[in-house]
Scaffold this motif. Structure first.
Motif, PDB file in Angstrom:
ATOM      1  N   TRP A 169       0.831  -1.206   0.000  1.00  0.00           N
ATOM      2  CA  TRP A 169       0.000   0.000   0.000  1.00  0.00           C
ATOM      3  C   TRP A 169       0.866   1.256   0.000  1.00  0.00           C
ATOM      4  O   TRP A 169       0.455   2.308  -0.511  1.00  0.00           O
ATOM      5  N   GLN A 170       2.106   1.155   0.538  1.00  0.00           N
ATOM      6  CA  GLN A 170       3.004   2.312   0.516  1.00  0.00           C
ATOM      7  C   GLN A 170       3.339   2.698  -0.924  1.00  0.00           C
ATOM      8  O   GLN A 170       3.370   3.888  -1.264  1.00  0.00           O
ATOM      9  N   PHE A 171       3.579   1.678  -1.770  1.00  0.00           N
ATOM     10  CA  PHE A 171       3.893   1.980  -3.167  1.00  0.00           C
ATOM     11  C   PHE A 171       2.678   2.556  -3.884  1.00  0.00           C
ATOM     12  O   PHE A 171       2.816   3.438  -4.735  1.00  0.00           O
ATOM     13  N   ALA A 172       1.486   2.061  -3.566  1.00  0.00           N
ATOM     14  CA  ALA A 172       0.272   2.591  -4.195  1.00  0.00           C
ATOM     15  C   ALA A 172       0.111   4.088  -3.907  1.00  0.00           C
ATOM     16  O   ALA A 172      -0.172   4.881  -4.807  1.00  0.00           O
ATOM     17  N   LEU A 173       0.343   4.467  -2.648  1.00  0.00           N
ATOM     18  CA  LEU A 173       0.261   5.885  -2.298  1.00  0.00           C
ATOM     19  C   LEU A 173       1.365   6.688  -2.980  1.00  0.00           C
ATOM     20  O   LEU A 173       1.149   7.812  -3.446  1.00  0.00           O
ATOM     21  N   PHE A 174       2.567   6.097  -3.027  1.00  0.00           N
ATOM     22  CA  PHE A 174       3.699   6.770  -3.663  1.00  0.00           C
ATOM     23  C   PHE A 174       3.422   6.978  -5.151  1.00  0.00           C
ATOM     24  O   PHE A 174       3.712   8.040  -5.712  1.00  0.00           O
ATOM     25  N   TRP A 175       2.831   5.969  -5.803  1.00  0.00           N
ATOM     26  CA  TRP A 175       2.534   6.071  -7.229  1.00  0.00           C
ATOM     27  C   TRP A 175       1.492   7.155  -7.499  1.00  0.00           C
ATOM     28  O   TRP A 175       1.632   7.945  -8.443  1.00  0.00           O
ATOM     29  N   VAL A 176       0.456   7.199  -6.684  1.00  0.00           N
ATOM     30  CA  VAL A 176      -0.570   8.233  -6.862  1.00  0.00           C
ATOM     31  C   VAL A 176       0.043   9.620  -6.667  1.00  0.00           C
ATOM     32  O   VAL A 176      -0.240  10.563  -7.426  1.00  0.00           O
ATOM     33  N   SER A 177       0.906   9.748  -5.668  1.00  0.00           N
ATOM     34  CA  SER A 177       1.567  11.040  -5.421  1.00  0.00           C
ATOM     35  C   SER A 177       2.427  11.435  -6.607  1.00  0.00           C
ATOM     36  O   SER A 177       2.419  12.595  -7.045  1.00  0.00           O
TER      37      SER A 177
END
Length: 309
Positions: A169-177
């Motif tokens: 989920w950390q990467f998902a947030l990073f990707w959206v950012s």
């Protein structure tokens, strides 16, 4: 580093796909032009990635500054290439300019790939690689579940498989950012000439000059100082979200959204205000691009930064 060097050298011939653009121009084939640019992008990609990520290993105490230096030289290179292409079009024509660009990019990429090397990751050099509090915690947590003591001792963290990175989920947030912060900037740069000519009514020559100036200003006022300020903020005691890079990224992201919203209400007759907002947006975009590269190392440990970025 051998694998990275090989990837740069093996993909460099794809840059010659630009020569297909000459055929596309002569035959009026749009899909061939798109294919030419796409293959060229695949050829340039490994060099772009390697330059930014590997600079961070050479400057372990200043990851954001390392990204700034790499991207600033990329910006200056864009300015130089834009001037070269304009001169080539004026003197030799469009087809010759594509040929010149293909050979120039291929030569630079091969030369750079041959010089590419990693620093000596001895304990004295690499102990500063896990500089962020988050990265230290992240690596420590993985170390308790792993027997890969060499990777931990060298300060690189524990390597994750691509599916582990993408599934977090950390990467998902990073990707959206990254998508929302850097995406609008790429779109703006790709359409600068059209914006200047059609929206602001500039003649072709004036629009081309402003594209070069905007790139130069974004490099000097956006990319270059962002890394220096972020690293200074990292070393201070006034970090709002755990690190200076994260704090600056959120500040830049909010400023970019505000400038984009304001630009939607600019109409003809306010050219100077529109030009000012474009300069602000491109400078912010340059800063966000630098910070995304630095955060890919800070949030996911150095050994995973290339895959994440």
């Amino acid at each position: 580093v051998l694998d990275v060097r090989q990837s740069v050298l093996l993909t460099s011939p794809l840059v010659f796909s630009l020569l297909l653009s000459n055929v596309a121009l002569q035959t009026g084939t749009r899909w061939l032009m798109l294919l030419s640019f796409s293959l060229t992008g695949f050829g340039i990609g490994p060099s772009f990635l390697s330059a930014i990520i590997h600079m961070q290993f050479w400057l372990p105490k200043n990851p954001a500054l390392a990204s700034s230096v790499a991207m600033a030289f990329g910006g200056l290179g864009s300015v130089a290439m834009a001037i070269l292409i304009e001169a080539a079009i004026d003197t030799r024509g469009v087809s010759s300019s594509f040929t010149l660009l293909a050979f120039t990019l291929a030569g630079l990429q091969v030369f750079g790939g041959l010089l590419l090397k990693m620093p000596d990751l001895s304990e004295s050099h690499a102990k500063d690689l896990l500089v962020s509090h988050r990265s230290k915690l992240d690596a420590s947590a993985r170390f308790t579940k792993s027997k890969d003591t060499d990777a931990f001792r060298h300060g690189l963290g524990i390597e994750l498989r691509p599916q582990e990175i993408v599934g977090s989920w950390q990467f998902a947030l990073f990707w959206v950012s990254a998508f929302t912060a850097v995406g609008p900037g790429y779109a703006l740069f790709a359409n600068l000439t059209m914006v200047f000519k059609e929206s602001l009514g500039m003649p072709h020559r004036v629009a081309s000059t402003w594209v070069i100036l905007v790139n130069l200003i974004a490099t000097l006022l956006g990319r270059l100082p962002t890394g220096y300020v972020a690293d200074r903020w990292n070393n201070s005691q006034r970090k709002l979200f755990g690190s200076g890079s994260r704090s600056m990224f959120l500040l830049f992201h909010c400023s970019q959204m505000a400038a984009l919203a304001a630009s939607a209400y600019i109409y003809r007759g306010h050219e100077y205000l529109a030009l000012f907002l474009i300069l602000v947006l491109t400078c912010i975009f340059g800063g966000c691009n630098v910070l995304i590269a630095a955060l890919s190392r800070e949030l996911f440990a150095p050994i995973n930064s290339s895959a994440v970025y």
